[in-house]
Design a protein around this motif. Structure first.
Motif, PDB file in Angstrom:
ATOM      1  N   MET A  31       8.823  -5.923 -13.738  1.00  0.00           N
ATOM      2  CA  MET A  31       8.224  -5.490 -12.480  1.00  0.00           C
ATOM      3  C   MET A  31       9.316  -5.051 -11.512  1.00  0.00           C
ATOM      4  N   GLY A  33      10.264  -2.944  -7.726  1.00  0.00           N
ATOM      5  CA  GLY A  33       9.768  -2.477  -6.442  1.00  0.00           C
ATOM      6  C   GLY A  33      10.785  -2.761  -5.360  1.00  0.00           C
ATOM      7  N   SER A  37       7.764  -5.196  -0.950  1.00  0.00           N
ATOM      8  CA  SER A  37       6.702  -4.348  -1.484  1.00  0.00           C
ATOM      9  C   SER A  37       5.501  -5.160  -1.962  1.00  0.00           C
ATOM     10  N   ARG A  39       5.782  -7.596  -4.569  1.00  0.00           N
ATOM     11  CA  ARG A  39       5.915  -7.855  -6.004  1.00  0.00           C
ATOM     12  C   ARG A  39       5.484  -9.287  -6.357  1.00  0.00           C
ATOM     13  N   ASP A  94       9.892 -10.695 -12.579  1.00  0.00           N
ATOM     14  CA  ASP A  94       9.991 -10.192 -11.208  1.00  0.00           C
ATOM     15  C   ASP A  94      11.471 -10.184 -10.842  1.00  0.00           C
ATOM     16  N   VAL A 129       5.828  -1.332  -8.278  1.00  0.00           N
ATOM     17  CA  VAL A 129       5.007  -1.773  -7.154  1.00  0.00           C
ATOM     18  C   VAL A 129       5.351  -0.918  -5.941  1.00  0.00           C
TER      19      VAL A 129
END
Length: 297
Positions: A31, A33, A37, A39, A94, A129
């Protein structure tokens, strides 16, 4: 920025590797971003969707499993159980916020997130994201081209690529408030609240899709696929409205809005999150390594 020396640099190890990783029993998602954002809220919201309760953030401190010594120090692992029997869990990494300095520049102007090459993991999918309350992509050409280049490069590597747009409800609330105070929106996407949330979201996602599709990077990518190939991104297929909950209290309040006429309500949010998970969960041709978690614990 870093520059790769060869056009043959690959993020995904090939099946012909001398020591291929054992088949994995999950879909591994990276992921990415920018800062703030949404996430982590998105990952925790997907976990809440499956568990029926929102995880406390203290339970999700940064983890660096020993099995993957190359993981970014700031990476957090979130495992989303399958929604149906026989389905694959979705393991989401993440990472730290991803900006221009967090990318490898490949020959030909292509970009590749450093996090994608930071470990021995063979990710199956990449989830970008996008914060709706940030400057819209159509008003920020450099950022739009950056995201388009990342998407094109990652898709060329045969990853599943999904874009989740967060905070659209917050953006519409701002648009409604501004309109109530007499601000002129001139029908602009993201500023005109429209008559319904659905219409507001549809216009926003379509505008983002058209903006990215018009980029040189994705034009080149689509040309390489030949006629008849599906364009990327496409609303409802590869780009989604992703409502999120930001806390246990936020989730509990949302549960009281299960079937309200005004969207987003709980049913809508859950349906959208399911769509994101489903888009990420396409069974990959080449799976990643062995899972580090145990649902039985």
């Amino acid at each position: 920025a870093l520059v790769a020396r060869s056009t043959e640099v690959r993020a995904r190890p090939t099946e012909e590797a001398e020591d291929p990783a054992p088949p994995r029993e999950e879909v591994s998602v990276l992921m990415l971003g920018r800062e703030q954002s949404g996430r982590t809220s998105l990952a925790l919201s997907m976990a809440a969707l499956r568990a029926g309760k929102y995880p406390r953030r203290t339970e999700h401190k940064a983890v660096r499993p020993e099995l993957y010594p190359g993981l970014p120090e700031s990476g957090q692992q979130h495992v989303i159980p399958p929604g149906v029997a026989g389905g694959l869990p979705v393991a989401i990494l993440d990472t730290a916020p991803c900006g221009a300095r967090d990318q490898v520049r490949l020959p030909g102007g292509r970009r590749l997130p450093i996090a994608l090459r930071a470990s021995g993991l063979k990710h199956d999918a990449v989830l970008f994201v996008q914060d709706a309350t940030d400057t819209p992509l159509w008003e920020d050409p450099p950022k739009a081209e950056e995201l388009a280049q990342l998407c094109a490069t990652v898709k060329q590597q045969q990853y599943t690529v999904v874009i989740a747009v967060t905070k659209l409800a917050k953006l519409r609330e701002t648009a409604l408030r501004d309109a109530a105070y007499g601000a002129e929106h001139q029908g602009k996407v993201g500023r005109d609240p429209r008559k319904s949330y659905e219409e507001f979201v549809a216009r926003y996602l379509e505008k983002v899709s058209v903006t990215l599709q018009a980029s040189q990077a994705l034009k080149t990518y689509h040309t390489s696929l030949g006629d008849g190939a599906e364009t990327f991104p496409r609303a409802g297929t590869t780009i989604f409205d992703a409502p999120t909950w930001t806390s246990v209290r936020d989730y509990e309040v949302f549960k009281t809005r299960r079937g309200t006429p005004e969207l987003p309500n709980l049913r809508y949010a859950e349906a959208q999150l399911e769509k994101v998970i489903a888009a990420l969960s396409l069974i990959p041709a080449v799976k990643s390594g062995s899972p580090w978690y145990d649902f039985g614990q």
